[in-house]
Motif scaffolding. Structure first.
Motif, PDB file in Angstrom:
ATOM      1  N   GLN A  81      63.855  -3.987  14.788  1.00 31.81           N
ATOM      2  CA  GLN A  81      65.024  -4.797  15.117  1.00 31.81           C
ATOM      3  C   GLN A  81      65.421  -5.606  13.890  1.00 31.81           C
ATOM      4  O   GLN A  81      64.566  -6.045  13.120  1.00 31.81           O
ATOM      5  N   VAL A 132      61.700  -8.126  20.073  1.00 29.39           N
ATOM      6  CA  VAL A 132      63.080  -8.534  20.261  1.00 29.39           C
ATOM      7  C   VAL A 132      63.277  -9.809  19.456  1.00 29.39           C
ATOM      8  O   VAL A 132      62.357 -10.635  19.342  1.00 29.39           O
ATOM      9  N   THR A 173      63.251  -7.653  26.322  1.00 33.11           N
ATOM     10  CA  THR A 173      64.604  -8.065  25.927  1.00 33.11           C
ATOM     11  C   THR A 173      64.802  -9.511  26.353  1.00 33.11           C
ATOM     12  O   THR A 173      64.138 -10.003  27.273  1.00 33.11           O
ATOM     13  N   TYR A 174      65.715 -10.192  25.663  1.00 29.63           N
ATOM     14  CA  TYR A 174      66.096 -11.540  26.076  1.00 29.63           C
ATOM     15  C   TYR A 174      67.081 -11.460  27.236  1.00 29.63           C
ATOM     16  O   TYR A 174      68.017 -10.650  27.210  1.00 29.63           O
ATOM     17  N   ALA A 218      67.554  -2.597  28.527  1.00 31.72           N
ATOM     18  CA  ALA A 218      68.691  -3.165  27.793  1.00 31.72           C
ATOM     19  C   ALA A 218      69.403  -4.147  28.704  1.00 31.72           C
ATOM     20  O   ALA A 218      69.624  -3.863  29.885  1.00 31.72           O
ATOM     21  N   ARG A 219      69.766  -5.279  28.154  1.00 30.79           N
ATOM     22  CA  ARG A 219      70.518  -6.282  28.916  1.00 30.79           C
ATOM     23  C   ARG A 219      72.001  -6.088  28.695  1.00 30.79           C
ATOM     24  O   ARG A 219      72.451  -5.775  27.591  1.00 30.79           O
ATOM     25  N   HIS A 262      71.070   1.794  25.750  1.00 27.99           N
ATOM     26  CA  HIS A 262      71.841   0.757  25.064  1.00 27.99           C
ATOM     27  C   HIS A 262      73.225   0.628  25.684  1.00 27.99           C
ATOM     28  O   HIS A 262      73.943   1.622  25.834  1.00 27.99           O
TER      29      HIS A 262
END
Length: 372
Positions: A81, A132, A173-174, A218-219, A262
């Motif tokens: 990342q 992340v 993920t955030y 994925a957010r 994604h």
């Protein structure tokens, strides 16, 4: 697809990522990073798409990717990342988390920070499976079930959740600045509030009676409560973390493991998945009417099978419309993005109209005209 170009790099590619660009300047990405795996010597590399005018190429594609610089990487690159324009973070099969710095003047890639045993068992190393970044913070997860929070600006570990999971954590993920979501090898999603001192999740989600491993997450870029996950059996799942434990949508996307999913970062009506089955899919909304999508206010959706799904309309995102449950007005279609099925497609990233993916066929594929 005609607009997809292959670059053969003599390495199995596990991760590909576009370097961030300024949205305000309406730039198209020109530099991407790749990480390799299962090679005698693994590497992290930076590539540039050379302007076709400089090459004298009269072609709609802006030249073949050119290697800018590369650096050896201990172990397989399990994740990669960008932390910012100049720094990248990698997760290694050795358990290490590494920050690489790109010197633009000398075109060198150097290690600026290394945590060699971020993830480990009592007597051995444990693969770090995912990272992340939210600069200057980095969160890593591993096969050891550990979550580690780093402060990149101080080069320090600021928190470790030792027994976050009894199984392998595959990805992270955030959701918010202080909240992360992890997925694991028994099909669970766990939400962690990093402000809380307790070492237990604030929420656990999983499909009832289902323990199929979740490999990626994925957010949604605009709606933090919506996430998409990819499973070992090729199913694509969409979750609303506010709406109880079960996924809202289940799609038969691929014939084998989904390695990455994604959302398009600025147009989340578009979603991309890649798989062990050698395929890369572009999921997008389409409408049966001739009225432009942005004029079709109030379209709703529900789940259908295989590559036809009910998506969103109006100004809503693809996924938010999946929550409404009326499939009569629109569909989600999946398009194959590679010329033919190949060996495993391990990674995909998209920015603007530019898509990049890496494969076990020792090739990187670039498409700079993705219709989004």
């Amino acid at each position: 697809m005609d607009n997809t170009h292959a670059k053969y790099v003599s390495q199995k590619i596990s991760r590909t990522r576009w370097r961030p660009v300024s949205y305000a300047a309406l730039q198209q990405p020109e530099v991407f990073a790749s990480g390799s795996w299962d090679n005698e010597e693994n590497k992290v590399s930076l590539w540039s798409l050379v302007n076709d005018e400089a090459l004298g190429v009269e072609d709609e594609f802006e030249g073949e990717p050119q290697l800018l610089c590369e650096q050896k990487h201990g172990g397989d690159v399990m994740d990669l990342q960008f932390l910012d324009q100049d720094r990248m973070v990698t997760a290694s099969s050795t358990g290490a988390v590494t920050i690489f710095h790109h010197n633009h003047n000398t075109q060198q890639l150097d290690v600026s920070q290394l945590w060699p045993r971020a993830h480990h068992y009592p007597c051995d190393s444990a693969p770090c499976t995912g990272v992340v970044c939210s600069s200057p913070e980095i969160v890593s997860v591993g096969e050891d079930g550990r979550i580690v929070v780093f402060a990149a600006d101080r080069g320090a570990v600021v928190r470790t959740i030792e027994n976050a999971d009894s199984s392998t954590i595959h990805a992270v993920t955030y959701l918010k600045t202080t909240e992360v979501l992890t997925v694991n090898s028994i099909g669970q999603l766990k939400i962690w509030d990093l402000r809380q001192e307790r070492n237990s999740p604030s929420q656990i989600l999983s499909q009832s009676g289902d323990r199929i491993p979740q490999h990626c997450v994925a957010r949604h870029p605009n709606q933090q409560h919506i996430v998409a996950t990819g499973r070992q059996d090729g199913m694509l799942c969409v979750w609303d973390v506010r709406q109880g434990a079960n996924p809202l949508s289940l799609m038969e996307a691929h014939a084998a493991e989904i390695w990455e999913v994604h959302f398009h970062p600025t147009n989340p009506d578009h979603l991309f998945t890649c798989s062990e089955d050698g395929s890369l899919l572009h999921w997008e909304t389409s409408s049966p009417s001739d009225v432009p999508a942005f004029l079709q206010g109030g379209r709703n959706s529900s789940v259908m099978s295989r590559s036809a799904m009910a998506p969103a309309g109006g100004n809503q995102s693809l996924v938010s419309a999946w929550l409404n449950g009326d499939s009569s007005k629109s569909r989600l279609e999946a398009t194959h993005m590679l010329p033919s099925q190949t060996l495993s497609v391990n990674s995909v990233d998209v920015l603007g109209q530019c898509l990049i993916c890496g494969t076990d066929g020792e090739a990187v594929f670039v498409n700079r005209q993705v219709p989004v």
